[in-house]
Design an enzyme around this catalytic site. Sequence first.
Site, PDB file in Angstrom:
ATOM      1  N   ASN A  83       0.947  -0.794  -0.013  1.00 21.03           N
ATOM      2  CA  ASN A  83      -0.227   0.092   0.195  1.00 21.03           C
ATOM      3  C   ASN A  83       0.827   1.972  -0.256  1.00 21.03           C
ATOM      4  O   ASN A  83       1.584   1.468   0.616  1.00 21.03           O
ATOM      5  CB  ASN A  83      -0.955   0.177   0.565  1.00 21.03           C
ATOM      6  CG  ASN A  83      -0.458  -0.121   2.385  1.00 21.03           C
ATOM      7  OD1 ASN A  83       0.827  -1.278   2.812  1.00 21.03           O
ATOM      8  ND2 ASN A  83      -1.071   0.325   3.834  1.00 21.03           N
ATOM      9  N   GLU A 127       0.484   5.377   0.873  1.00 22.92           N
ATOM     10  CA  GLU A 127      -0.886   6.045   1.076  1.00 22.92           C
ATOM     11  C   GLU A 127       0.197   7.688   0.308  1.00 22.92           C
ATOM     12  O   GLU A 127       0.900   7.770   0.314  1.00 22.92           O
ATOM     13  CB  GLU A 127      -0.459   6.156   2.268  1.00 22.92           C
ATOM     14  CG  GLU A 127      -1.309   4.645   2.979  1.00 22.92           C
ATOM     15  CD  GLU A 127      -1.574   4.635   4.159  1.00 22.92           C
ATOM     16  OE1 GLU A 127      -1.482   5.528   5.461  1.00 22.92           O
ATOM     17  OE2 GLU A 127      -2.124   3.833   4.961  1.00 22.92           O
ATOM     18  N   CYS A 179      -3.845   0.279  -2.744  1.00 19.80           N
ATOM     19  CA  CYS A 179      -3.943  -1.245  -1.636  1.00 19.80           C
ATOM     20  C   CYS A 179      -2.941  -1.754  -2.676  1.00 19.80           C
ATOM     21  O   CYS A 179      -2.472  -1.467  -3.796  1.00 19.80           O
ATOM     22  CB  CYS A 179      -5.124  -1.538  -1.499  1.00 19.80           C
ATOM     23  SG  CYS A 179      -6.381  -0.727  -0.915  1.00 19.80           S
ATOM     24  N   GLU A 217      -2.451  -4.749  -3.098  1.00 20.77           N
ATOM     25  CA  GLU A 217      -3.100  -5.642  -4.126  1.00 20.77           C
ATOM     26  C   GLU A 217      -3.056  -4.927  -5.737  1.00 20.77           C
ATOM     27  O   GLU A 217      -2.747  -5.631  -6.340  1.00 20.77           O
ATOM     28  CB  GLU A 217      -4.451  -6.668  -3.269  1.00 20.77           C
ATOM     29  CG  GLU A 217      -5.228  -7.121  -2.382  1.00 20.77           C
ATOM     30  CD  GLU A 217      -5.276  -6.002  -1.282  1.00 20.77           C
ATOM     31  OE1 GLU A 217      -4.784  -5.239  -1.426  1.00 20.77           O
ATOM     32  OE2 GLU A 217      -5.147  -6.512   0.193  1.00 20.77           O
ATOM     33  N   CYS A 236     -10.031  -5.724   0.425  1.00 24.90           N
ATOM     34  CA  CYS A 236     -11.026  -4.070   0.313  1.00 24.90           C
ATOM     35  C   CYS A 236     -11.634  -4.635  -0.962  1.00 24.90           C
ATOM     36  O   CYS A 236     -11.370  -5.067  -1.784  1.00 24.90           O
ATOM     37  CB  CYS A 236     -10.344  -2.102   0.063  1.00 24.90           C
ATOM     38  SG  CYS A 236     -10.389  -2.243  -1.893  1.00 24.90           S
ATOM     39  N   CYS A 276     -10.713  -3.753  -4.628  1.00 30.13           N
ATOM     40  CA  CYS A 276      -9.028  -4.625  -4.636  1.00 30.13           C
ATOM     41  C   CYS A 276     -10.069  -5.895  -5.014  1.00 30.13           C
ATOM     42  O   CYS A 276      -9.773  -6.757  -6.490  1.00 30.13           O
ATOM     43  CB  CYS A 276      -8.386  -4.643  -3.592  1.00 30.13           C
ATOM     44  SG  CYS A 276      -7.478  -3.798  -3.139  1.00 30.13           S
TER      45      CYS A 276
HETATM   46  N1  THU Z   1      -5.160  -0.969   2.578  1.00 29.16           N
HETATM   47  C1  THU Z   1      -4.731  -2.253   1.412  1.00 29.16           C
HETATM   48  O1  THU Z   1      -3.488  -2.035   0.935  1.00 29.16           O
HETATM   49  N2  THU Z   1      -5.435  -3.401   0.799  1.00 29.16           N
HETATM   50  C2  THU Z   1      -6.752  -3.488   1.262  1.00 29.16           C
HETATM   51  O2  THU Z   1      -7.827  -3.630   0.813  1.00 29.16           O
HETATM   52  C3  THU Z   1      -6.854  -2.554   1.947  1.00 29.16           C
HETATM   53  C4  THU Z   1      -6.445  -1.412   2.881  1.00 29.16           C
HETATM   54  C5  THU Z   1      -4.547  -0.488   2.965  1.00 29.16           C
HETATM   55  C6  THU Z   1      -5.202   1.277   2.256  1.00 29.16           C
HETATM   56  C7  THU Z   1      -4.593   1.770   3.674  1.00 29.16           C
HETATM   57  O3  THU Z   1      -2.973   2.327   3.437  1.00 29.16           O
HETATM   58  C8  THU Z   1      -4.130   1.070   4.426  1.00 29.16           C
HETATM   59  O4  THU Z   1      -4.683  -0.521   4.278  1.00 29.16           O
HETATM   60  C9  THU Z   1      -5.945   1.175   5.645  1.00 29.16           C
HETATM   61  O5  THU Z   1      -6.708   1.565   5.128  1.00 29.16           O
END
Ligand code: THU
Length: 136
Positions: free
Chosen positions: A41, A43, A52, A54, A83, A86
Amino acid sequence: MKDKLVQAARAVAANAYAPYSVYHVGAAVLDGDGRVFVGVNVENVSYGATICAERSAICQMVAQGGRAIRAIAVATKDGGTPCGICLQVIAEFCPDIASVDVYCVNEHGRIESMTLGDLLPFGFKSDMVPKKEGRD
Ligand code: THU
């Protein structure tokens, strides 16, 4: 292959850029040719610009010519599942959702094994939109 994929996801999670949530995610995708692609991920201070893990791994696969996902491993502290966005992006590259394995692993190495069909049984599919000339 399951162990190799899970290990790749766990290892790359250390490289997550997550200064806001401090929730590190690593993902590893196995493609149709047996290749493994990893992602984390990433940000952003403008939170909606976050990608994300994935989807970042899938972008790596697509850039290298991969078009089929056989399995994906996701590593987090608590074994969280992908999520909804994804799942939709994973499904784009999985014609048979029942045959795609999703491994979610927590910080202790505990693995929950599912299929994409378990997680997204009624996802929106490309055959629901009219076929256009020139579409891949
Ligand atoms: N996140 C992912 O990388 N994958 C997911 O499927 C769910 C959320 C990340 C996004 C963000 O950087 C952190 O997790 C918190 O939501």
